[in-house]
Design a protein around this motif. Structure first.
Motif, PDB file in Angstrom:
ATOM      1  N   MET A  99      36.665  -3.258  54.304  1.00  0.00           N
ATOM      2  CA  MET A  99      37.148  -1.711  54.195  1.00  0.00           C
ATOM      3  C   MET A  99      35.832  -0.700  54.089  1.00  0.00           C
ATOM      4  O   MET A  99      36.089   0.710  55.091  1.00  0.00           O
ATOM      5  CB  MET A  99      37.597  -1.712  52.295  1.00  0.00           C
ATOM      6  CG  MET A  99      38.983  -2.479  51.890  1.00  0.00           C
ATOM      7  SD  MET A  99      39.315  -1.693  50.178  1.00  0.00           S
ATOM      8  CE  MET A  99      39.840  -3.493  49.970  1.00  0.00           C
ATOM      9  N   GLN A 100      35.033  -1.072  54.244  1.00  0.00           N
ATOM     10  CA  GLN A 100      33.664  -0.294  54.269  1.00  0.00           C
ATOM     11  C   GLN A 100      33.559  -0.445  55.895  1.00  0.00           C
ATOM     12  O   GLN A 100      33.715   1.195  57.042  1.00  0.00           O
ATOM     13  CB  GLN A 100      32.385  -0.860  53.735  1.00  0.00           C
ATOM     14  CG  GLN A 100      32.244  -0.078  52.882  1.00  0.00           C
ATOM     15  CD  GLN A 100      30.640  -0.765  52.103  1.00  0.00           C
ATOM     16  OE1 GLN A 100      30.481  -1.701  52.303  1.00  0.00           O
ATOM     17  NE2 GLN A 100      30.044  -0.210  50.787  1.00  0.00           N
ATOM     18  N   VAL A 101      34.168  -1.118  57.002  1.00  0.00           N
ATOM     19  CA  VAL A 101      33.666  -1.554  58.326  1.00  0.00           C
ATOM     20  C   VAL A 101      34.980  -0.127  58.360  1.00  0.00           C
ATOM     21  O   VAL A 101      34.680   0.162  59.794  1.00  0.00           O
ATOM     22  CB  VAL A 101      34.155  -2.884  58.860  1.00  0.00           C
ATOM     23  CG1 VAL A 101      34.612  -2.648  60.353  1.00  0.00           C
ATOM     24  CG2 VAL A 101      33.216  -3.731  57.929  1.00  0.00           C
ATOM     25  N   LEU A 102      36.009  -0.676  58.369  1.00  0.00           N
ATOM     26  CA  LEU A 102      37.362   0.411  58.195  1.00  0.00           C
ATOM     27  C   LEU A 102      37.000   1.340  58.137  1.00  0.00           C
ATOM     28  O   LEU A 102      37.005   2.735  58.991  1.00  0.00           O
ATOM     29  CB  LEU A 102      38.330  -0.358  57.248  1.00  0.00           C
ATOM     30  CG  LEU A 102      39.172  -1.547  58.111  1.00  0.00           C
ATOM     31  CD1 LEU A 102      40.082  -1.744  56.897  1.00  0.00           C
ATOM     32  CD2 LEU A 102      39.081  -1.974  59.385  1.00  0.00           C
ATOM     33  N   ASP A 103      36.766   1.546  57.372  1.00  0.00           N
ATOM     34  CA  ASP A 103      36.242   3.342  56.767  1.00  0.00           C
ATOM     35  C   ASP A 103      35.192   3.796  58.039  1.00  0.00           C
ATOM     36  O   ASP A 103      34.734   5.118  58.371  1.00  0.00           O
ATOM     37  CB  ASP A 103      35.151   3.896  55.963  1.00  0.00           C
ATOM     38  CG  ASP A 103      36.309   3.695  54.082  1.00  0.00           C
ATOM     39  OD1 ASP A 103      36.843   4.155  54.894  1.00  0.00           O
ATOM     40  OD2 ASP A 103      35.941   3.654  53.723  1.00  0.00           O
ATOM     41  N   ALA A 104      33.753   2.938  58.636  1.00  0.00           N
ATOM     42  CA  ALA A 104      33.344   3.423  59.812  1.00  0.00           C
ATOM     43  C   ALA A 104      33.813   3.395  61.150  1.00  0.00           C
ATOM     44  O   ALA A 104      33.823   4.036  62.296  1.00  0.00           O
ATOM     45  CB  ALA A 104      31.501   2.328  60.281  1.00  0.00           C
ATOM     46  N   ALA A 105      34.940   2.932  60.849  1.00  0.00           N
ATOM     47  CA  ALA A 105      35.865   3.496  62.687  1.00  0.00           C
ATOM     48  C   ALA A 105      36.684   4.193  62.474  1.00  0.00           C
ATOM     49  O   ALA A 105      36.867   4.828  63.415  1.00  0.00           O
ATOM     50  CB  ALA A 105      36.253   1.700  62.690  1.00  0.00           C
ATOM     51  N   HIS A 148      34.214  13.994  69.934  1.00  0.00           N
ATOM     52  CA  HIS A 148      33.709  14.100  68.726  1.00  0.00           C
ATOM     53  C   HIS A 148      35.154  14.802  67.997  1.00  0.00           C
ATOM     54  O   HIS A 148      35.866  14.147  66.646  1.00  0.00           O
ATOM     55  CB  HIS A 148      32.604  15.067  68.454  1.00  0.00           C
ATOM     56  CG  HIS A 148      32.200  14.977  66.790  1.00  0.00           C
ATOM     57  ND1 HIS A 148      32.214  13.668  66.033  1.00  0.00           N
ATOM     58  CD2 HIS A 148      33.089  16.011  65.590  1.00  0.00           C
ATOM     59  CE1 HIS A 148      32.017  14.180  64.648  1.00  0.00           C
ATOM     60  NE2 HIS A 148      32.319  15.284  64.476  1.00  0.00           N
ATOM     61  N   LEU A 149      35.785  15.675  68.482  1.00  0.00           N
ATOM     62  CA  LEU A 149      36.969  15.812  67.546  1.00  0.00           C
ATOM     63  C   LEU A 149      38.126  15.504  67.996  1.00  0.00           C
ATOM     64  O   LEU A 149      38.864  15.751  66.740  1.00  0.00           O
ATOM     65  CB  LEU A 149      37.481  17.773  68.440  1.00  0.00           C
ATOM     66  CG  LEU A 149      38.182  18.762  67.853  1.00  0.00           C
ATOM     67  CD1 LEU A 149      38.009  19.066  66.022  1.00  0.00           C
ATOM     68  CD2 LEU A 149      38.475  20.014  68.803  1.00  0.00           C
ATOM     69  N   ARG A 150      38.343  14.672  68.617  1.00  0.00           N
ATOM     70  CA  ARG A 150      39.286  13.842  69.054  1.00  0.00           C
ATOM     71  C   ARG A 150      39.373  12.611  67.701  1.00  0.00           C
ATOM     72  O   ARG A 150      40.001  12.470  67.966  1.00  0.00           O
ATOM     73  CB  ARG A 150      39.333  13.842  70.308  1.00  0.00           C
ATOM     74  CG  ARG A 150      40.550  12.531  70.822  1.00  0.00           C
ATOM     75  CD  ARG A 150      40.645  11.888  72.293  1.00  0.00           C
ATOM     76  NE  ARG A 150      39.703  11.213  72.286  1.00  0.00           N
ATOM     77  CZ  ARG A 150      39.066  10.731  73.454  1.00  0.00           C
ATOM     78  NH1 ARG A 150      39.563  11.383  74.584  1.00  0.00           N
ATOM     79  NH2 ARG A 150      38.065   9.445  73.643  1.00  0.00           N
ATOM     80  N   ASP A 151      38.443  12.668  67.990  1.00  0.00           N
ATOM     81  CA  ASP A 151      37.907  11.047  66.749  1.00  0.00           C
ATOM     82  C   ASP A 151      38.393  11.720  65.203  1.00  0.00           C
ATOM     83  O   ASP A 151      38.531  10.901  64.402  1.00  0.00           O
ATOM     84  CB  ASP A 151      36.402  10.414  66.988  1.00  0.00           C
ATOM     85  CG  ASP A 151      36.113   9.731  68.704  1.00  0.00           C
ATOM     86  OD1 ASP A 151      37.177   9.314  69.301  1.00  0.00           O
ATOM     87  OD2 ASP A 151      35.087   9.642  68.218  1.00  0.00           O
ATOM     88  N   TYR A 152      38.034  12.969  65.761  1.00  0.00           N
ATOM     89  CA  TYR A 152      37.912  13.287  64.225  1.00  0.00           C
ATOM     90  C   TYR A 152      39.431  13.666  63.237  1.00  0.00           C
ATOM     91  O   TYR A 152      39.904  13.296  62.523  1.00  0.00           O
ATOM     92  CB  TYR A 152      37.235  14.808  64.184  1.00  0.00           C
ATOM     93  CG  TYR A 152      36.217  15.229  62.744  1.00  0.00           C
ATOM     94  CD1 TYR A 152      36.224  15.621  61.437  1.00  0.00           C
ATOM     95  CD2 TYR A 152      38.490  16.195  62.316  1.00  0.00           C
ATOM     96  CE1 TYR A 152      36.097  15.939  60.206  1.00  0.00           C
ATOM     97  CE2 TYR A 152      38.135  17.129  61.175  1.00  0.00           C
ATOM     98  CZ  TYR A 152      37.085  16.797  60.052  1.00  0.00           C
ATOM     99  OH  TYR A 152      37.310  17.042  58.996  1.00  0.00           O
ATOM    100  N   ASN A 153      40.129  13.980  64.979  1.00  0.00           N
ATOM    101  CA  ASN A 153      41.325  14.020  63.763  1.00  0.00           C
ATOM    102  C   ASN A 153      42.635  13.204  64.206  1.00  0.00           C
ATOM    103  O   ASN A 153      42.949  13.036  63.999  1.00  0.00           O
ATOM    104  CB  ASN A 153      42.181  15.147  65.592  1.00  0.00           C
ATOM    105  CG  ASN A 153      41.933  16.328  65.571  1.00  0.00           C
ATOM    106  OD1 ASN A 153      41.140  16.687  64.394  1.00  0.00           O
ATOM    107  ND2 ASN A 153      41.505  17.080  66.284  1.00  0.00           N
ATOM    108  N   GLU A 154      41.733  11.433  65.062  1.00  0.00           N
ATOM    109  CA  GLU A 154      42.440  10.753  64.776  1.00  0.00           C
ATOM    110  C   GLU A 154      42.233  10.142  63.652  1.00  0.00           C
ATOM    111  O   GLU A 154      42.753   9.501  62.474  1.00  0.00           O
ATOM    112  CB  GLU A 154      42.103   9.761  65.657  1.00  0.00           C
ATOM    113  CG  GLU A 154      42.240  10.266  67.278  1.00  0.00           C
ATOM    114  CD  GLU A 154      41.724   8.753  68.765  1.00  0.00           C
ATOM    115  OE1 GLU A 154      40.907   8.334  68.454  1.00  0.00           O
ATOM    116  OE2 GLU A 154      42.650   9.287  69.731  1.00  0.00           O
ATOM    117  N   SER A 155      40.856  10.207  62.996  1.00  0.00           N
ATOM    118  CA  SER A 155      40.604   9.635  61.858  1.00  0.00           C
ATOM    119  C   SER A 155      41.216  10.414  60.736  1.00  0.00           C
ATOM    120  O   SER A 155      41.721   9.756  60.061  1.00  0.00           O
ATOM    121  CB  SER A 155      39.071  10.120  62.061  1.00  0.00           C
ATOM    122  OG  SER A 155      38.073   9.322  62.793  1.00  0.00           O
ATOM    123  N   LEU A 156      42.070  11.426  61.147  1.00  0.00           N
ATOM    124  CA  LEU A 156      41.722  12.115  59.933  1.00  0.00           C
ATOM    125  C   LEU A 156      43.395  12.091  59.550  1.00  0.00           C
ATOM    126  O   LEU A 156      44.047  11.411  58.470  1.00  0.00           O
ATOM    127  CB  LEU A 156      42.521  13.862  59.806  1.00  0.00           C
ATOM    128  CG  LEU A 156      41.154  15.065  60.074  1.00  0.00           C
ATOM    129  CD1 LEU A 156      41.417  15.842  60.906  1.00  0.00           C
ATOM    130  CD2 LEU A 156      41.073  14.840  58.338  1.00  0.00           C
TER     131      LEU A 156
END
Length: 362
Positions: free
Chosen positions: A343-349, A15-23
């Motif tokens: 854009m909502q799809v991109l936000d979700a991913a 989860h932390l890895r995904d969060y950092n990538e999203s940032l």
């Protein structure tokens, strides 16, 4: 959801890895170029963590090295940029008579747009057939976003009872579309998708605004405090079904004197000026209730007479030296709902998995 058999520590690290990538992806969408130090400063991640994230995103093809920057002695810093064409999303706008489909890249740029007619009083099966035949060819599709006529339950992915569509009572459209398209599907109200597109394109200054859509009906997408506002039942935005005349004509929603029926009656009679004034009166009520500072006018019907509606809205808004309100037209025109759904799809991913708005971090 935890992965079966995964330990709590492993799930936390993933989860932390995904969060950092999203940032980092969220930051990359807002800057032409960036380096490790700039990412660390903007996100609060350590330089070591940023290096790992950039390495993973480069391997995935989401970002690429585009140069180096020398800062005194030592190893030059690599400069990165987003690769917009590395991923794509499909956005769909389901209106009462048409289906509009767009293809966007990772930056939310509309690459292609297509409109097809829908059968009168179409059924869920007919919509799914139209969706399948309208899907654009392409690889690296993240998913499909659908902006749909309401009322609907965004959280459950169910269309609860779309006005003027007889066959749309408690239809699990998100699940049905996922099964039909074999892709992740994000379902939202059309107006909420539209205001998301405006927020993406206008940036941090768009913190409190509303998108007013006039297209075979009237609705409002709300963006409050830097995020989409959906309400307790995820059905906010039924702006057209606010009552403005107690003894007015009967509306399709069952009430009398709704803004939508008064507006649509005048519009159908060719009294566009009267229709625009009715809408403007509703917008003033919305402004007094929400205190937003930006009104975006959108929708295929409205955009046939954009200056009439904009002039009526501006004339109705009280002049104030300290409560300024911008009134603009949708930046993406008729594509705004479908593009916002993509854009909502991109936000979700690739968006930040928290309640905090992406833009508030930068």
């Amino acid at each position: 959801m935890d992965t079966p058999g995964a330990t709590p520590n492993r799930v936390h690290l993933e989860h932390l890895r995904d969060y950092n990538e999203s940032l980092v992806v969220a930051l990359a969408r807002t800057r032409a170029e960036f380096d490790r130090a700039g990412v660390a400063e903007a996100t609060g991640l350590t330089p070591q963590a940023v290096s790992k994230v950039l390495g993973r995103l480069t391997e995935q093809g989401l970002v690429e090295v585009c140069g180096v920057r020398r800062q005194g002695v030592g190893k030059p810093a690599s400069i990165y940029r987003l690769v917009p064409g590395s991923r794509h999303a499909v956005g769909v706008h389901v209106a009462r008579t048409t289906l509009r489909t767009v293809l966007t890249d990772l930056a939310g740029t509309v690459l292609a747009s297509r409109v097809v007619p829908l059968p009168p009083d179409f059924t869920p099966g007919q919509l799914l057939d139209a969706l399948r035949s309208s899907m654009p060819p392409g690889q690296d599709l993240v998913g499909v976003g659908i902006g749909m006529v309401g009322p609907l339950d965004h959280a459950a992915g169910i269309v609860r009872g779309a006005h003027r569509l007889r066959h749309w009572h408690d239809v699990p459209l998100r699940r049905l579309a996922q099964e039909a398209l074999a892709l992740p599907v994000h379902l939202d109200k059309d107006v909420t998708a539209g205001v998301t597109a405006e927020a993406w394109r206008r940036g941090p200054a768009f913190r409190d605004g509303a998108l007013i859509m006039v297209e075979s009906g009237v609705g409002a997408g709300l963006w409050l405090g830097g995020a989409a506002y959906r309400g307790a039942h995820t059905n906010a935005g039924e702006f057209g079904h606010t009552v403005v005349q107690l003894d007015g004509p009967r509306c399709v929603c069952g009430r009398s004197g709704c803004l939508e029926v008064l507006h649509d009656t005048a519009f159908a009679d060719g009294r566009v000026d009267d229709a625009a004034r009715v809408l403007a009166a509703g917008i003033v009520n919305l402004l007094q209730t929400t205190d937003v500072d930006h009104i975006v006018l959108a929708g295929a019907d409205l955009l046939r007479f954009p200056e009439v509606y904009r002039a009526a809205t501006r004339a109705a808004i009280p002049v104030s030296h300290w409560m300024d309100v911008s009134v603009t037209l949708a930046d993406l025109g008729a594509d705004v709902i479908a593009a916002g759904a993509a854009m909502q799809v991109l936000d979700a991913a690739y968006g930040i998995p928290s309640k905090m708005g992406v833009r508030s971090l930068f």
